[in-house]
Design a protein around this motif. Structure first.
Motif, PDB file in Angstrom:
ATOM      1  N   PHE A  47       0.821  -1.206   0.000  1.00 15.05           N
ATOM      2  CA  PHE A  47       0.000   0.000   0.000  1.00 15.05           C
ATOM      3  C   PHE A  47       0.858   1.260   0.000  1.00 15.05           C
ATOM      4  CE2 PHE A  47      -2.634   3.401   1.608  1.00 15.05           C
ATOM      5  CZ  PHE A  47      -3.772   3.229   0.842  1.00 15.05           C
ATOM      6  N   GLY A  48       0.459   2.209  -0.822  1.00 11.29           N
ATOM      7  CA  GLY A  48       1.141   3.495  -0.832  1.00 11.29           C
ATOM      8  C   GLY A  48       1.927   3.755  -2.101  1.00 11.29           C
ATOM      9  N   ILE A  49       2.293   2.664  -2.825  1.00  7.19           N
ATOM     10  CA  ILE A  49       3.118   2.887  -4.014  1.00  7.19           C
ATOM     11  C   ILE A  49       2.286   3.019  -5.285  1.00  7.19           C
ATOM     12  CG2 ILE A  49       5.225   1.849  -3.081  1.00  7.19           C
ATOM     13  CD1 ILE A  49       4.612  -0.647  -4.731  1.00  7.19           C
ATOM     14  N   GLY A  50       1.001   2.678  -5.223  1.00  5.09           N
ATOM     15  CA  GLY A  50       0.150   2.845  -6.402  1.00  5.09           C
ATOM     16  C   GLY A  50      -0.263   4.299  -6.549  1.00  5.09           C
ATOM     17  N   GLN A  51      -0.942   4.625  -7.655  1.00  7.22           N
ATOM     18  CA  GLN A  51      -1.348   6.026  -7.829  1.00  7.22           C
ATOM     19  C   GLN A  51      -2.776   6.251  -7.369  1.00  7.22           C
ATOM     20  OE1 GLN A  51      -1.315   3.968 -10.537  1.00  7.22           O
ATOM     21  NE2 GLN A  51       0.076   4.668 -12.124  1.00  7.22           N
ATOM     22  N   SER A  52      -3.383   5.222  -6.765  1.00  9.64           N
ATOM     23  CA  SER A  52      -4.788   5.355  -6.407  1.00  9.64           C
ATOM     24  C   SER A  52      -4.961   6.262  -5.185  1.00  9.64           C
ATOM     25  CB  SER A  52      -5.371   3.980  -6.106  1.00  9.64           C
ATOM     26  OG  SER A  52      -4.544   3.318  -5.207  1.00  9.64           O
ATOM     27  N   SER A  53      -6.114   6.867  -5.060  1.00 10.02           N
ATOM     28  CA  SER A  53      -6.358   7.732  -3.916  1.00 10.02           C
ATOM     29  C   SER A  53      -6.696   6.873  -2.702  1.00 10.02           C
ATOM     30  CB  SER A  53      -7.505   8.687  -4.207  1.00 10.02           C
ATOM     31  OG  SER A  53      -8.679   8.255  -3.574  1.00 10.02           O
ATOM     32  N   LEU A  54      -6.507   7.449  -1.533  1.00  6.63           N
ATOM     33  CA  LEU A  54      -6.791   6.707  -0.313  1.00  6.63           C
ATOM     34  C   LEU A  54      -8.287   6.443  -0.168  1.00  6.63           C
ATOM     35  CD1 LEU A  54      -4.481   8.673   2.158  1.00  6.63           C
ATOM     36  CD2 LEU A  54      -3.994   6.542   0.990  1.00  6.63           C
ATOM     37  N   LEU A  55      -9.064   7.241  -0.896  1.00 11.50           N
ATOM     38  CA  LEU A  55     -10.510   7.177  -0.701  1.00 11.50           C
ATOM     39  C   LEU A  55     -11.142   5.847  -1.087  1.00 11.50           C
ATOM     40  CD1 LEU A  55     -11.921  10.651  -1.671  1.00 11.50           C
ATOM     41  CD2 LEU A  55     -12.213   9.397   0.476  1.00 11.50           C
ATOM     42  N   TRP A  56     -10.557   5.160  -2.091  1.00  8.95           N
ATOM     43  CA  TRP A  56     -11.190   3.921  -2.545  1.00  8.95           C
ATOM     44  C   TRP A  56     -11.176   2.853  -1.468  1.00  8.95           C
ATOM     45  CZ3 TRP A  56      -8.292  -0.337  -2.299  1.00  8.95           C
ATOM     46  CH2 TRP A  56      -6.911  -0.178  -2.370  1.00  8.95           C
ATOM     47  N   LEU A  57     -10.256   3.036  -0.475  1.00  6.52           N
ATOM     48  CA  LEU A  57     -10.221   2.070   0.630  1.00  6.52           C
ATOM     49  C   LEU A  57     -11.580   1.997   1.319  1.00  6.52           C
ATOM     50  CD1 LEU A  57      -7.042   2.309   2.856  1.00  6.52           C
ATOM     51  CD2 LEU A  57      -7.868   0.375   1.520  1.00  6.52           C
ATOM     52  N   LYS A  58     -12.266   3.135   1.324  1.00  7.92           N
ATOM     53  CA  LYS A  58     -13.575   3.207   1.961  1.00  7.92           C
ATOM     54  C   LYS A  58     -14.580   2.312   1.242  1.00  7.92           C
ATOM     55  CE  LYS A  58     -16.345   6.788   1.572  1.00  7.92           C
ATOM     56  NZ  LYS A  58     -16.910   8.140   1.592  1.00  7.92           N
ATOM     57  N   LYS A  59     -14.379   2.173  -0.070  1.00  7.14           N
ATOM     58  CA  LYS A  59     -15.347   1.420  -0.881  1.00  7.14           C
ATOM     59  C   LYS A  59     -15.124  -0.081  -0.837  1.00  7.14           C
ATOM     60  CE  LYS A  59     -16.115   4.948  -4.404  1.00  7.14           C
ATOM     61  NZ  LYS A  59     -15.278   5.357  -5.533  1.00  7.14           N
ATOM     62  N   LEU A  60     -13.889  -0.498  -0.493  1.00  2.00           N
ATOM     63  CA  LEU A  60     -13.569  -1.921  -0.568  1.00  2.00           C
ATOM     64  C   LEU A  60     -13.690  -2.594   0.795  1.00  2.00           C
ATOM     65  CD1 LEU A  60     -10.422  -1.843  -2.880  1.00  2.00           C
ATOM     66  CD2 LEU A  60     -12.723  -2.613  -3.494  1.00  2.00           C
ATOM     67  N   PRO A  61     -14.339  -3.766   0.837  1.00  2.00           N
ATOM     68  CA  PRO A  61     -14.411  -4.495   2.106  1.00  2.00           C
ATOM     69  C   PRO A  61     -13.075  -5.178   2.411  1.00  2.00           C
ATOM     70  CG  PRO A  61     -15.631  -5.670   0.391  1.00  2.00           C
ATOM     71  CD  PRO A  61     -15.031  -4.450  -0.250  1.00  2.00           C
ATOM     72  N   VAL A  62     -12.191  -4.489   3.142  1.00  2.00           N
ATOM     73  CA  VAL A  62     -10.907  -5.059   3.524  1.00  2.00           C
ATOM     74  C   VAL A  62     -10.680  -4.814   5.014  1.00  2.00           C
ATOM     75  CG1 VAL A  62      -9.940  -4.648   1.225  1.00  2.00           C
ATOM     76  CG2 VAL A  62      -9.527  -2.991   3.030  1.00  2.00           C
ATOM     77  N   HIS A  63      -9.717  -5.563   5.596  1.00  2.00           N
ATOM     78  CA  HIS A  63      -9.473  -5.456   7.036  1.00  2.00           C
ATOM     79  C   HIS A  63      -8.117  -4.863   7.393  1.00  2.00           C
ATOM     80  CE1 HIS A  63     -12.075  -9.023   6.277  1.00  2.00           C
ATOM     81  NE2 HIS A  63     -12.809  -8.442   7.190  1.00  2.00           N
ATOM     82  N   ILE A  64      -7.132  -5.146   6.536  1.00  2.00           N
ATOM     83  CA  ILE A  64      -5.744  -4.823   6.890  1.00  2.00           C
ATOM     84  C   ILE A  64      -5.069  -4.064   5.756  1.00  2.00           C
ATOM     85  CG2 ILE A  64      -3.464  -5.851   7.390  1.00  2.00           C
ATOM     86  CD1 ILE A  64      -5.040  -8.284   8.577  1.00  2.00           C
ATOM     87  N   VAL A  65      -4.289  -3.060   6.114  1.00  2.00           N
ATOM     88  CA  VAL A  65      -3.464  -2.347   5.140  1.00  2.00           C
ATOM     89  C   VAL A  65      -2.010  -2.659   5.450  1.00  2.00           C
ATOM     90  CG1 VAL A  65      -2.695  -0.059   4.412  1.00  2.00           C
ATOM     91  CG2 VAL A  65      -5.135  -0.492   4.784  1.00  2.00           C
ATOM     92  N   LYS A  66      -1.246  -3.066   4.435  1.00  2.00           N
ATOM     93  CA  LYS A  66       0.175  -3.316   4.626  1.00  2.00           C
ATOM     94  C   LYS A  66       0.979  -2.184   4.009  1.00  2.00           C
ATOM     95  CE  LYS A  66       1.764  -7.505   4.966  1.00  2.00           C
ATOM     96  NZ  LYS A  66       2.268  -8.854   4.589  1.00  2.00           N
ATOM     97  N   ILE A  67       1.654  -1.422   4.851  1.00  2.00           N
ATOM     98  CA  ILE A  67       2.455  -0.298   4.351  1.00  2.00           C
ATOM     99  C   ILE A  67       3.683  -0.834   3.631  1.00  2.00           C
ATOM    100  CG2 ILE A  67       3.698   1.823   4.923  1.00  2.00           C
ATOM    101  CD1 ILE A  67       2.146   2.064   7.422  1.00  2.00           C
ATOM    102  N   ASP A  68       3.916  -0.350   2.439  1.00  2.00           N
ATOM    103  CA  ASP A  68       5.042  -0.814   1.644  1.00  2.00           C
ATOM    104  C   ASP A  68       6.378  -0.498   2.331  1.00  2.00           C
ATOM    105  OD1 ASP A  68       5.558  -1.955  -1.153  1.00  2.00           O
ATOM    106  OD2 ASP A  68       7.015  -0.325  -0.994  1.00  2.00           O
ATOM    107  N   PRO A  69       7.334  -1.465   2.232  1.00  2.00           N
ATOM    108  CA  PRO A  69       8.641  -1.290   2.879  1.00  2.00           C
ATOM    109  C   PRO A  69       9.360  -0.008   2.454  1.00  2.00           C
ATOM    110  CG  PRO A  69       8.451  -3.474   1.916  1.00  2.00           C
ATOM    111  CD  PRO A  69       7.203  -2.763   1.582  1.00  2.00           C
ATOM    112  N   SER A  70       9.076   0.488   1.263  1.00  2.00           N
ATOM    113  CA  SER A  70       9.797   1.681   0.791  1.00  2.00           C
ATOM    114  C   SER A  70       9.562   2.887   1.700  1.00  2.00           C
ATOM    115  CB  SER A  70       9.400   2.002  -0.651  1.00  2.00           C
ATOM    116  OG  SER A  70       8.007   2.159  -0.764  1.00  2.00           O
ATOM    117  N   PHE A  71       8.434   2.919   2.427  1.00  2.00           N
ATOM    118  CA  PHE A  71       8.178   4.037   3.344  1.00  2.00           C
ATOM    119  C   PHE A  71       8.824   3.816   4.703  1.00  2.00           C
ATOM    120  CE2 PHE A  71       4.569   3.922   0.426  1.00  2.00           C
ATOM    121  CZ  PHE A  71       4.776   5.153  -0.181  1.00  2.00           C
TER     122      PHE A  71
END
Ligand code: C2E
Ligand code: MG
Ligand code: MG
Ligand code: MG
Length: 280
Positions: free
Chosen positions: A182-206
């Motif tokens: 998560f974080g390396i794509g160009q998508s906005s953070l907002l779509w997370l609200k639309k998707l039924p997911v539980h966990i976000v994995k922050i990319d190692p690059s950050f």
């Protein structure tokens, strides 16, 4: 062509470009047989809960022990497996094997462990994927809450309509869903609200430069805070130092996964790892 000194044999010199192609072709045929020859193995990397210091579970990471004795890392063959479609049978094998290992861990006294499995875009596109997952759970005898499916941010946003439907079906089975890299794509953070997911994995690059680079730190903090306000938990990947661990703890990150708390290891080593941590 050049004539061999003295002999009558013609030698063919392949230009660099096509020798790359030959290499690729050889690798593709080798990969095709890697599964049935038993050359694929699984490693497991611990995920640790920051609030308690307890082992949350492990991520399943594939390795290829090729016939010439070399270990090939996923970065060097997963892209080819995806291009050729071989990732579908390979991914299916990974899912089954991972769940079976998890069953062993449960029997060894770790009933609430969560096994994470990477799911590639091609697997995720299969309409019967939820059925496949249901069947694997049934055959291996682990509970849905013992399984977490990791889907990259890139895969998840390719076709939002499909993703919403697919993730909805998977969530209704009771398995967990993590958004990987998560974080390396160009998508906005907002779509997370639309998707039924539980966990976000922050990319190692950050995480890599978060102590030295205040921008990376700000991004990690923003991802953690935003995820929490959407009701999601966060795993930071690529944690290599105690300083990073402490900073993530201050930011109230939920879990970490990285070389600092444990490199990818065999299933046996993971059982020993768990017992050692439990006895601290
Ligand atoms: P990923 O899912 O993001 O997995 C995390 C990668 O980060 C792993 O690399 C892991 O070894 C590495 N890593 C973990 N902690 C640290 C750390 O502290 N420092 C550094 N420098 N690296 C760390 P690995 O095993 O080489 O896997 C690379 C990628 O290959 C995975 O990224 C995943 O996208 C893919 N992959 C691995 N296994 C599978 C699989 O079974 N199926 C599919 N579709 N993809 C897989
Ligand atoms: Mg992953
Ligand atoms: Mg990742
Ligand atoms: Mg990755």
């Amino acid at each position: 062509y050049s004539k061999d000194s003295g002999g009558n044999q013609l030698k063919v010199y392949t230009p660099a470009l096509s020798s790359k192609r030959v290499e690729r072709f050889n690798m593709e045929s080798a990969l095709r047989y890697a599964l049935e020859r038993g050359e694929l193995t699984l490693n497991f990397q611990p995920q640790v809960a920051l609030a308690t210091g307890k082992v949350y579970g492990a991520e399943t990471l594939i390795r290829w022990n090729s016939s010439d004795g070399k270990t090939i890392q996923p970065g060097d063959f997963i892209p080819l497996a995806e291009e050729t479609g071989l990732i579908v049978p390979i991914g299916q094998w990974v899912l089954e094997r991972a769940c079976r290992e998890c069953k062993r861990w449960i029997r060894a006294g770790m009933p609430s462990l969560v096994i994470s499995v990477n799911i590639s875009a091609l697997q995720f596109q299969q309409d019967d994927f939820p059925e496949i997952v249901r069947k694997v759970l049934e055959e291996t005898g682990i509970e849905p809450f013992n399984l977490c499916l990791e889907i990259t941010e890139h895969t998840a946003v390719q076709d939002m309509e499909h993703s919403i439907r697919m993730l909805g079906e998977l969530v209704s089975i009771g398995v967990k869903i993590a958004i990987d890299d998560f974080g390396i794509g160009q998508s906005s953070l907002l779509w997370l609200k639309k998707l039924p997911v539980h966990i976000v994995k922050i990319d190692p690059s950050f995480i890599l430069n978060m102590i030295e680079d205040s921008d990376d730190l700000a991004i990690a903090k923003a991802v953690i805070d935003m995820s929490h306000s959407l009701g999601l938990s966060v795993t930071a990947e690529g944690v290599e130092t105690e300083e990073q661990l402490q900073r993530l703890q201050q930011l109230q990150c939920d879990r970490i996964q990285g070389f600092f708390t444990g490199r990818p290891m065999t299933s046996e080593q993971f059982i020993a790892y768990f017992k050692e941590i439990a006895n601290w």
